[in-house]
Design a protein around this motif. Structure first.
Motif, mmCIF file in Angstrom:
data_model
loop_
_atom_site.group_PDB
_atom_site.id
_atom_site.type_symbol
_atom_site.label_atom_id
_atom_site.label_comp_id
_atom_site.label_asym_id
_atom_site.label_seq_id
_atom_site.Cartn_x
_atom_site.Cartn_y
_atom_site.Cartn_z
ATOM 1 N N TRP A 44 0.789 -1.180 -0.066
ATOM 2 C CA TRP A 44 -0.150 0.040 -0.115
ATOM 3 C C TRP A 44 1.006 1.358 -0.057
ATOM 4 O O TRP A 44 0.793 2.146 -0.923
ATOM 5 N N ILE A 45 1.878 1.160 0.886
ATOM 6 C CA ILE A 45 2.974 2.521 1.007
ATOM 7 C C ILE A 45 3.535 2.599 -0.438
ATOM 8 O O ILE A 45 3.680 3.487 -0.975
ATOM 9 N N ASP A 46 4.093 1.333 -0.792
ATOM 10 C CA ASP A 46 4.700 1.580 -2.367
ATOM 11 C C ASP A 46 3.926 2.056 -3.560
ATOM 12 O O ASP A 46 4.222 2.798 -4.351
ATOM 13 N N HIS B 131 1.507 4.451 -3.149
ATOM 14 C CA HIS B 131 1.454 5.790 -3.030
ATOM 15 C C HIS B 131 2.520 6.283 -3.655
ATOM 16 O O HIS B 131 2.533 7.429 -4.267
ATOM 17 N N ARG B 132 3.876 5.514 -3.221
ATOM 18 C CA ARG B 132 4.990 6.162 -3.883
ATOM 19 C C ARG B 132 4.910 6.301 -5.412
ATOM 20 O O ARG B 132 5.472 7.234 -5.919
ATOM 21 N N LYS B 133 4.574 4.906 -5.918
ATOM 22 C CA LYS B 133 4.550 4.994 -7.396
ATOM 23 C C LYS B 133 3.601 6.003 -7.879
ATOM 24 O O LYS B 133 3.802 6.599 -9.138
ATOM 25 N N ALA B 134 2.420 6.299 -7.152
ATOM 26 C CA ALA B 134 1.551 7.091 -7.834
ATOM 27 C C ALA B 134 1.834 8.844 -7.305
ATOM 28 O O ALA B 134 1.146 9.775 -8.147
ATOM 29 N N GLY B 135 2.968 8.885 -6.627
ATOM 30 C CA GLY B 135 3.141 10.361 -6.403
ATOM 31 C C GLY B 135 2.522 10.860 -5.380
ATOM 32 O O GLY B 135 2.372 12.214 -4.908
ATOM 33 N N ARG C 221 11.907 -3.575 14.916
ATOM 34 C CA ARG C 221 12.530 -2.666 13.857
ATOM 35 C C ARG C 221 12.515 -3.583 12.493
ATOM 36 O O ARG C 221 12.115 -2.855 11.438
ATOM 37 N N ALA C 222 12.488 -5.033 12.516
ATOM 38 C CA ALA C 222 12.530 -6.075 11.296
ATOM 39 C C ALA C 222 10.962 -5.271 10.665
ATOM 40 O O ALA C 222 10.939 -5.475 9.532
ATOM 41 N N TYR C 223 10.032 -5.234 11.465
ATOM 42 C CA TYR C 223 8.628 -5.064 10.803
ATOM 43 C C TYR C 223 8.789 -3.530 10.176
ATOM 44 O O TYR C 223 8.186 -3.385 9.253
ATOM 45 N N ARG C 224 9.326 -2.395 10.989
ATOM 46 C CA ARG C 224 9.353 -1.570 10.387
ATOM 47 C C ARG C 224 10.560 -1.317 9.120
ATOM 48 O O ARG C 224 10.012 -0.605 8.179
ATOM 49 N N ASP C 225 11.414 -2.043 9.124
ATOM 50 C CA ASP C 225 12.257 -2.076 7.736
ATOM 51 C C ASP C 225 11.388 -2.566 6.738
ATOM 52 O O ASP C 225 11.408 -2.339 5.742
ATOM 53 N N ARG C 226 10.634 -3.777 6.906
ATOM 54 C CA ARG C 226 9.886 -4.344 5.760
ATOM 55 C C ARG C 226 8.772 -3.317 5.425
ATOM 56 O O ARG C 226 8.518 -3.099 4.076
ATOM 57 N N LEU C 227 8.219 -2.391 6.312
ATOM 58 C CA LEU C 227 7.147 -1.286 5.879
ATOM 59 C C LEU C 227 7.925 -0.495 5.031
ATOM 60 O O LEU C 227 7.310 0.202 4.029
ATOM 61 N N ARG C 228 9.177 0.022 5.247
ATOM 62 C CA ARG C 228 10.185 0.900 4.721
ATOM 63 C C ARG C 228 10.292 0.354 3.302
ATOM 64 O O ARG C 228 10.482 0.982 2.353
ATOM 65 N N THR D 27 13.951 5.422 2.772
ATOM 66 C CA THR D 27 14.277 5.947 4.258
ATOM 67 C C THR D 27 13.400 7.028 4.291
ATOM 68 O O THR D 27 13.108 7.809 5.446
ATOM 69 N N ASP D 28 12.397 7.503 3.122
ATOM 70 C CA ASP D 28 11.434 8.646 3.492
ATOM 71 C C ASP D 28 10.164 8.246 4.264
ATOM 72 O O ASP D 28 9.393 9.003 4.284
ATOM 73 N N VAL D 29 9.810 6.959 4.550
ATOM 74 C CA VAL D 29 8.878 6.692 5.152
ATOM 75 C C VAL D 29 8.981 6.895 6.734
ATOM 76 O O VAL D 29 10.022 6.709 7.178
ATOM 77 N N ARG D 30 8.020 7.940 7.316
ATOM 78 C CA ARG D 30 8.348 8.139 8.700
ATOM 79 C C ARG D 30 7.209 7.595 9.507
ATOM 80 O O ARG D 30 6.165 7.234 9.064
ATOM 81 N N PHE D 31 7.749 7.303 10.640
ATOM 82 C CA PHE D 31 6.886 6.773 11.892
ATOM 83 C C PHE D 31 6.700 7.738 12.888
ATOM 84 O O PHE D 31 7.607 8.546 13.463
ATOM 85 N N VAL D 32 5.570 7.746 13.401
ATOM 86 C CA VAL D 32 5.155 8.576 14.620
ATOM 87 C C VAL D 32 4.957 7.349 15.650
ATOM 88 O O VAL D 32 3.927 6.605 15.685
ATOM 89 N N HIS D 33 5.610 7.182 16.773
ATOM 90 C CA HIS D 33 5.504 6.248 17.765
ATOM 91 C C HIS D 33 4.719 6.870 18.910
ATOM 92 O O HIS D 33 5.073 7.582 19.448
ATOM 93 N N LEU D 34 3.446 6.365 19.138
ATOM 94 C CA LEU D 34 2.683 6.780 20.419
ATOM 95 C C LEU D 34 3.157 5.847 21.386
ATOM 96 O O LEU D 34 2.807 4.610 21.476
ATOM 97 N N LYS D 35 3.753 6.515 22.446
ATOM 98 C CA LYS D 35 4.117 5.696 23.669
ATOM 99 C C LYS D 35 3.476 6.063 24.862
ATOM 100 O O LYS D 35 3.079 7.181 25.003
ATOM 101 N N GLY D 36 3.383 4.918 25.531
ATOM 102 C CA GLY D 36 2.812 5.105 26.896
ATOM 103 C C GLY D 36 3.052 4.153 27.861
ATOM 104 O O GLY D 36 3.432 2.901 27.402
#
Length: 179
Positions: A71-73, A75-79, A91-98, A102-111
């Motif tokens: 899904w992310i890719d 969006h990238r291809k469509a601009g 991290r391995a999951y985030r690496d897979r999503l990226r 390197t331009d995919v950004r993450f917002v970590h909601l922590k509590g």
């Protein structure tokens, strides 16, 4: 903000009950971007497993993460740009999503587990039981500095979290200042 400098996707991440959907929807509305909740990418077998109180294994998660990365890719291809939620606990999951970008950004909601557990107990009609929250915290690998994630407290109001993300994007897309 310069559209071509914006990330193709922002992944709102965190353990179950951290507010990913609420923040993700508000952020997408604020930016005028498409929104998708990671739960919509889960195969029925994953949902059944979690509903039964069984934590997912990595083998369960890889196809789910691949679908979100696709899904992310797209969006990238469509601009285009999108906001997607995903626990992205390792991290391995985030690496897979990226997916190598390197331009995919993450917002970590922590509590802490008590605050998030109370939120989970109060929500209705969700397949993820509170009993699985500890397994999520046990699995969580907070983003490392080189991941350039924005980590923000779930104790802030969702609108404040969105404002912090928008401010981060503005800083990232501002032209460099000459001294």
């Amino acid at each position: 903000m310069a559209d071509h400098l914006l990330p193709p996707a922002i992944v709102v991440m965190g353990v179950a009950g951290s507010g990913k959907t609420t923040v993700g929807e508000l952020l997408a509305q604020r930016l005028g971007w498409e929104f998708r909740d990671a739960d919509s990418f889960h195969p029925a077998a994953n949902i059944a497993k979690m509903t039964a109180g069984q934590p997912l294994t990595d083998a369960d998660r890889w196809p789910w993460l691949a679908a979100i990365a696709d899904w992310i890719d797209a969006h990238r291809k469509a601009g285009g740009h999108g906001v997607v939620t995903c626990s992205a606990l390792k991290r391995a999951y985030r690496d897979r999503l990226r997916n190598g970008h390197t331009d995919v950004r993450f917002v970590h909601l922590k509590g802490d587990i008590e605050v998030i557990g109370a939120r989970m107990a109060a929500r209705q009609h969700h397949f993820m039981p509170t009993a699985l929250l500890k397994s999520q915290f046990d699995t969580l690998e907070p983003p490392a500095p080189d991941e350039r994630a924005l980590s923000i407290s779930v104790e802030l109001e969702p609108e404040q979290i969105v404002e912090a993300v928008v401010n981060m994007l503005e800083r990232d897309t501002a032209p460099a200042q000459r001294v």
